[in-house]
Design an enzyme around this catalytic site. Structure first.
Site, PDB file in Angstrom:
ATOM      1  N   ASP A   1      42.342 -16.219  25.182  1.00 28.82           N
ATOM      2  CA  ASP A   1      42.409 -14.992  26.003  1.00 28.82           C
ATOM      3  C   ASP A   1      42.002 -13.788  25.153  1.00 28.82           C
ATOM      4  OD1 ASP A   1      45.938 -14.018  25.863  1.00 28.82           O
ATOM      5  OD2 ASP A   1      44.709 -15.077  24.380  1.00 28.82           O
TER       6      ASP A   1
ATOM      7  N   ASP B   1      42.158 -13.842  19.049  1.00 27.82           N
ATOM      8  CA  ASP B   1      41.376 -14.946  19.625  1.00 27.82           C
ATOM      9  C   ASP B   1      39.921 -14.845  19.163  1.00 27.82           C
ATOM     10  OD1 ASP B   1      43.440 -13.880  21.737  1.00 27.82           O
ATOM     11  OD2 ASP B   1      43.165 -15.992  22.223  1.00 27.82           O
TER      12      ASP B   1
ATOM     13  N   ASN C   1      45.946 -11.749  27.566  1.00 25.96           N
ATOM     14  CA  ASN C   1      45.973 -10.402  26.963  1.00 25.96           C
ATOM     15  C   ASN C   1      45.442  -9.342  27.934  1.00 25.96           C
ATOM     16  OD1 ASN C   1      47.026 -10.854  24.327  1.00 25.96           O
ATOM     17  ND2 ASN C   1      45.113 -11.882  23.767  1.00 25.96           N
TER      18      ASN C   1
ATOM     19  N   THR D   1      44.974 -20.778  22.517  1.00 25.22           N
ATOM     20  CA  THR D   1      45.533 -19.608  21.821  1.00 25.22           C
ATOM     21  C   THR D   1      45.899 -18.505  22.812  1.00 25.22           C
ATOM     22  OG1 THR D   1      43.317 -18.692  21.470  1.00 25.22           O
ATOM     23  CG2 THR D   1      44.233 -20.080  19.712  1.00 25.22           C
TER      24      THR D   1
ATOM     25  N   PHE E   1      54.555 -14.103  23.567  1.00 26.13           N
ATOM     26  CA  PHE E   1      53.713 -13.712  24.702  1.00 26.13           C
ATOM     27  C   PHE E   1      53.082 -14.905  25.429  1.00 26.13           C
ATOM     28  CE2 PHE E   1      51.132 -10.811  27.136  1.00 26.13           C
ATOM     29  CZ  PHE E   1      49.918 -11.457  27.310  1.00 26.13           C
ATOM     30  N   ASN E   2      52.379 -15.787  24.716  1.00 34.41           N
ATOM     31  CA  ASN E   2      51.630 -16.861  25.388  1.00 34.41           C
ATOM     32  C   ASN E   2      52.536 -17.744  26.230  1.00 34.41           C
ATOM     33  OD1 ASN E   2      49.159 -16.075  24.350  1.00 34.41           O
ATOM     34  ND2 ASN E   2      49.316 -17.412  22.556  1.00 34.41           N
TER      35      ASN E   2
ATOM     36  N   HIS F   1      47.416 -14.264  14.491  1.00 37.76           N
ATOM     37  CA  HIS F   1      48.072 -15.394  15.153  1.00 37.76           C
ATOM     38  C   HIS F   1      47.106 -16.562  15.415  1.00 37.76           C
ATOM     39  CE1 HIS F   1      51.428 -12.668  16.143  1.00 37.76           C
ATOM     40  NE2 HIS F   1      50.582 -11.841  16.699  1.00 37.76           N
ATOM     41  N   ASP F   2      46.083 -16.312  16.213  1.00 37.30           N
ATOM     42  CA  ASP F   2      45.257 -17.400  16.744  1.00 37.30           C
ATOM     43  C   ASP F   2      44.422 -18.137  15.699  1.00 37.30           C
ATOM     44  OD1 ASP F   2      44.754 -15.459  19.757  1.00 37.30           O
ATOM     45  OD2 ASP F   2      46.366 -16.802  19.178  1.00 37.30           O
TER      46      ASP F   2
HETATM   47  O1  RIB Z   1      51.972 -13.636  20.738  1.00 47.78           O
HETATM   48  C1  RIB Z   1      50.690 -13.616  20.183  1.00 47.78           C
HETATM   49  C2  RIB Z   1      49.718 -14.328  21.053  1.00 47.78           C
HETATM   50  O2  RIB Z   1      49.627 -13.679  22.329  1.00 47.78           O
HETATM   51  C3  RIB Z   1      48.282 -14.313  20.508  1.00 47.78           C
HETATM   52  O3  RIB Z   1      47.623 -15.459  20.947  1.00 47.78           O
HETATM   53  C4  RIB Z   1      47.685 -13.105  21.160  1.00 47.78           C
HETATM   54  O4  RIB Z   1      46.256 -13.184  21.260  1.00 47.78           O
HETATM   55  C5  RIB Z   1      48.298 -13.179  22.529  1.00 47.78           C
HETATM   56  O5  RIB Z   1      47.533 -14.108  23.297  1.00 47.78           O
HETATM   57 CA    CA Z   2      45.553 -15.189  22.218  1.00 47.07          CA
END
Ligand code: RIB
Ligand code: CA
Length: 310
Positions: free
Chosen positions: A10, A15, A39, A124, A165-166, A239-240
């Site tokens: 996303d 990403d 996102n 991701t 979040f994801n 993160h990703d």
């Molecule tokens: O919490 C972080 C994740 O949520 C990452 O993948 C960021 O791109 C969002 O998608």
């Molecule tokens: Ca992401």
């Protein structure tokens, strides 16, 4: 032989870097990029994936748009993190290339069933596309080598105190994935919050000097502000790219096998990855969860791969 993988993302600043890392890693054969709402809405995550492919001249990489909203919940987006476009910062041209006409759930399903060997899925973003594919065509389970996802946490939360979040955006999809019986490797906030683009690392990216590297540095500079204000971090967490790196070189991380369940009902805890670290439930192991990352080696890998782009 390179490992066949499908990215499901996303974009989203991190990403975008994950796409670049994956496509510059000879250990991987990126069969395609699937996009999902997360996102920012699907139209923007898809456009952003195309922008990154054009930036890096990844003309051979196909982009397929997927689900435009979570399975049950209303879509929650994160413009406060990624900006209105989802990729704010450097001004990237409107992509010339178009999305593939096929829905990404069809792409993922057909690719899995037809490929000569099992495929590693690297989600991701919210897990909506992966869950839809599993529900729609359960036969794909035997064609997935493993799912290496960025999401969840043993101890942290970034969207609520309890949820990442994801997973929070589509907990019902995450529940389907973690209960699917497909091997899951979970790269959660516990380790991604150790993968910070500290100033010296950002300078190393800038010093690569290529157009792609300078754009990545600009994206990170934008991404940095939210994390400085919200977390007081000295640099933003990538993160990703950690999920991609775990497929390229698993030795960058330490893992622990455990049962992970997704909280769906909790008033305060919906979207929590309930990680049974000490096996107190006796539930069967369904995941390998990352406990630590060798951040210096991770950035050495990332920067060495970014160096390949013009
Ligand atoms: O919490 C972080 C994740 O949520 C990452 O993948 C960021 O791109 C969002 O998608
Ligand atoms: Ca992401």
């Amino acid at each position: 032989m390179p490992l066949p993988v499908i990215l499901d993302c996303d974009p989203g600043h991190d990403d975008a870097v994950a796409i670049l890392l994956a496509c510059a890693s000879p250990e991987l054969d990126v069969l395609g990029i699937s996009t999902v709402a997360g996102n920012v809405p699907l139209e923007k995550t898809s456009k952003n994936a195309l922008k990154i492919c054009e930036l890096a001249k990844l003309d051979h990489v196909r982009v397929y748009a997927g689900m435009s909203r979570p399975l049950v919940k209303e879509l929650l987006t994160a413009e406060e993190v990624h900006g209105k476009s989802g990729l704010d910062g450097p001004d990237l041209p409107v992509p010339k290339r178009r999305l593939e006409p096929k829905h990404s759930v069809d792409f993922i399903t057909e690719e899995l069933l037809s490929h000569k060997e099992p495929i590693t899925l690297i989600p991701t973003g919210p897990l909506t596309n992966i869950a839809m594919a599993l529900v729609r065509e359960p036969r794909i389970r035997n064609h997935i080598r493993e799912i290496v996802l960025m999401g969840g946490a043993i101890a942290e939360g970034n969207t609520t105190p309890a949820a990442e979040f994801n997973i929070y955006v589509d907990p019902h999809a995450a529940d389907i994935v973690f209960r699917s019986g497909v091997p899951v490797t979970m790269i959660g906030l516990d380790v991604t919050h150790q993968a910070l683009v500290l100033p010296d690392r950002l300078q190393r990216i800038r010093d690569l000097g290529s157009h792609t590297a300078l754009v990545v540095a600009g994206l990170i500079e934008f991404f940095q502000e939210h994390h400085r204000v919200k977390y007081g971090m000295a640099g933003p967490p990538l993160h990703d790219p950690c999920a991609v790196a775990a497929v390229v070189d698993r030795t960058l991380f330490q893992f622990k096998k455990m049962h992970v369940a997704i909280e769906l009902e909790g008033r305060l805890t919906q979207g929590r990855t309930v990680c049974d670290l000490w096996n107190v439930t006796g539930n069967p192991v369904n995941s390998e969860v990352a406990l630590s990352i060798d951040a210096p080696r991770f950035f050495d890998l990332l920067i060495s791969r970014l160096a390949k782009y013009p």
